[in-house]
Design an enzyme around this catalytic site. Sequence first.
Site, PDB file in Angstrom:
ATOM      1  CG  ASP A  17      45.921  48.282  43.151  1.00 51.14           C
ATOM      2  OD1 ASP A  17      46.639  49.161  43.668  1.00 51.14           O
ATOM      3  OD2 ASP A  17      44.695  48.191  43.348  1.00 51.14           O
ATOM      4  CG  HIS A  30      40.398  50.531  45.375  1.00 51.22           C
ATOM      5  ND1 HIS A  30      41.488  49.701  45.568  1.00 51.22           N
ATOM      6  CD2 HIS A  30      39.680  50.472  46.519  1.00 51.22           C
ATOM      7  CE1 HIS A  30      41.415  49.150  46.783  1.00 51.22           C
ATOM      8  NE2 HIS A  30      40.329  49.604  47.384  1.00 51.22           N
ATOM      9  CG  ASP A  72      43.269  50.114  41.337  1.00 47.41           C
ATOM     10  OD1 ASP A  72      43.308  49.369  40.342  1.00 47.41           O
ATOM     11  OD2 ASP A  72      42.590  49.853  42.349  1.00 47.41           O
ATOM     12  N   GLY A  96      62.046  33.832  42.470  1.00 44.40           N
ATOM     13  CA  GLY A  96      62.388  33.247  41.173  1.00 44.40           C
ATOM     14  C   GLY A  96      61.381  33.482  40.069  1.00 44.40           C
ATOM     15  CE1 TYR A 120      38.122  41.761  46.507  1.00 41.63           C
ATOM     16  CE2 TYR A 120      38.877  43.340  48.142  1.00 41.63           C
ATOM     17  CZ  TYR A 120      38.442  43.051  46.861  1.00 41.63           C
ATOM     18  OH  TYR A 120      38.332  44.065  45.951  1.00 41.63           O
ATOM     19  CE  LYS A 158      36.032  40.844  41.173  1.00 36.97           C
ATOM     20  NZ  LYS A 158      35.686  39.452  41.095  1.00 36.97           N
ATOM     21  CG  ASP A 159      41.713  38.112  39.452  1.00 40.51           C
ATOM     22  OD1 ASP A 159      40.680  38.797  39.554  1.00 40.51           O
ATOM     23  OD2 ASP A 159      41.706  36.882  39.406  1.00 40.51           O
ATOM     24  CD  GLN A 189      46.791  44.207  10.172  1.00 35.90           C
ATOM     25  OE1 GLN A 189      45.951  44.862  10.761  1.00 35.90           O
ATOM     26  NE2 GLN A 189      46.651  43.878   8.896  1.00 35.90           N
ATOM     27  NE  ARG A 213      31.877  48.239  49.300  1.00 36.41           N
ATOM     28  CZ  ARG A 213      32.729  48.635  50.256  1.00 36.41           C
ATOM     29  NH1 ARG A 213      33.605  47.801  50.739  1.00 36.41           N
ATOM     30  NH2 ARG A 213      32.694  49.866  50.722  1.00 36.41           N
TER      31      ARG A 213
END
Length: 362
Positions: free
Chosen positions: A13, A20, A53, A104, A228, A231-232, A241, A265
């Site tokens: 994001d 958001h 987002d 890296g 904070y 959110k991940d 298949q 939030r």
Amino acid sequence: MGLKITLSVIKADVGGFIGHGSVHPDMLKNAEEILEQQGKELLVDFFVTNVGDDINLILTHKEGINSEKVHKLAWNTFLSCTEVAKSLKMYGAGQDLLSDAFSGNIKGMGPGIAEMEFEERPSEPVIIFMADKTEPGAWNLPLYKIFADPFNTIGLVIDPKMHSGFCFEVLDLVEDKKVTFSCPEELYDLLIFLGASNRYVVKSVYTKNKEIAAVSSTQKMNQMAGRYVGKDDPVLIVRCQSGLPAVGEVLEPFANPHLVTGWMRGSHYGPLIPVPQKQAVPTRFDGPPRAIAMGFQLANGRLIGPQDLFADVAFDRARQKALKAADYIRQMGPFEPHRLPLDEMEYTTMPQVMEKLKNRFK
Ligand code: F6R
Ligand code: MG
Ligand code: MG
């Protein structure tokens, strides 16, 4: 030996449109241009999309997982999109880029990543799930159903190639340790962990012959940053298949939306709604959380597709059911179990309120 291909899904994001809720089209266009120009030699193919987002870069290449070159390309793409976001004054421009310089490997730097290397089969259908306003633990329940629940995946019962089951690699996000369960033999051991999806997440799933079947992103960004930063929002790759679950078995768990952590939030439980990509714009109370599923056939690493798999009308009722659950749980307002327990909320005023009241607590 067939062709070895690496499929990397890298997301971040780097600025929201509006608030958001989504990604500005200029940012997506910019990501495509950068990958086109800078990925010419490196990539076999790419596809750019967004869920809420988050910008998702779906990349195929021959560099293997953890490739510095591929991660750097993704990092540069997000940096460049951040510039576009800044010029348009998008909300939270660059929010997921936690470091000033690439060192890296993109892991631990903010963006989420799921990648796998495999020998491309004569036909190679894959599904990329991408979610917004939730966490990696959101995939635990569907992954359990897909690879271990015969009421979801009939192939576990009637396909001789799947009958021996699958192995789940589970990560403890708090202690950063891994453990692998062989199922169905260790199903009950597996479930005591998977049920605690805030702490234990499925990292990958393998066949009993050690063939990779699924990989999720497991970044826990609020812990990585020590504060904070959003959110991940997770991604998940599932191969389908011919001895792996059928496309329909992989999608089936989403017909019954489950509750996940996230939403407003990052501090609430709400239903994960399966939506077509166009509907992946979470606005109501900044949500509810949503998932999209993009299907591709790989052809020598080329991404043939996507097919927007949750666009099927057969998921309409899942959406209705999720909305009912959203109405119901929203009535609880600031009360648990709509609001998360104190120690899981991403925003809190508790320390300040406690400090203010410290002399009145007897
Ligand atoms: C949740 C999310 C949003 C924000 C909310 C407040 O993952 O992204 O619900 O938490 O809009 O955002 P700020 O603190 O940026 O005003
Ligand atoms: Mg955001
Ligand atoms: Mg997001």
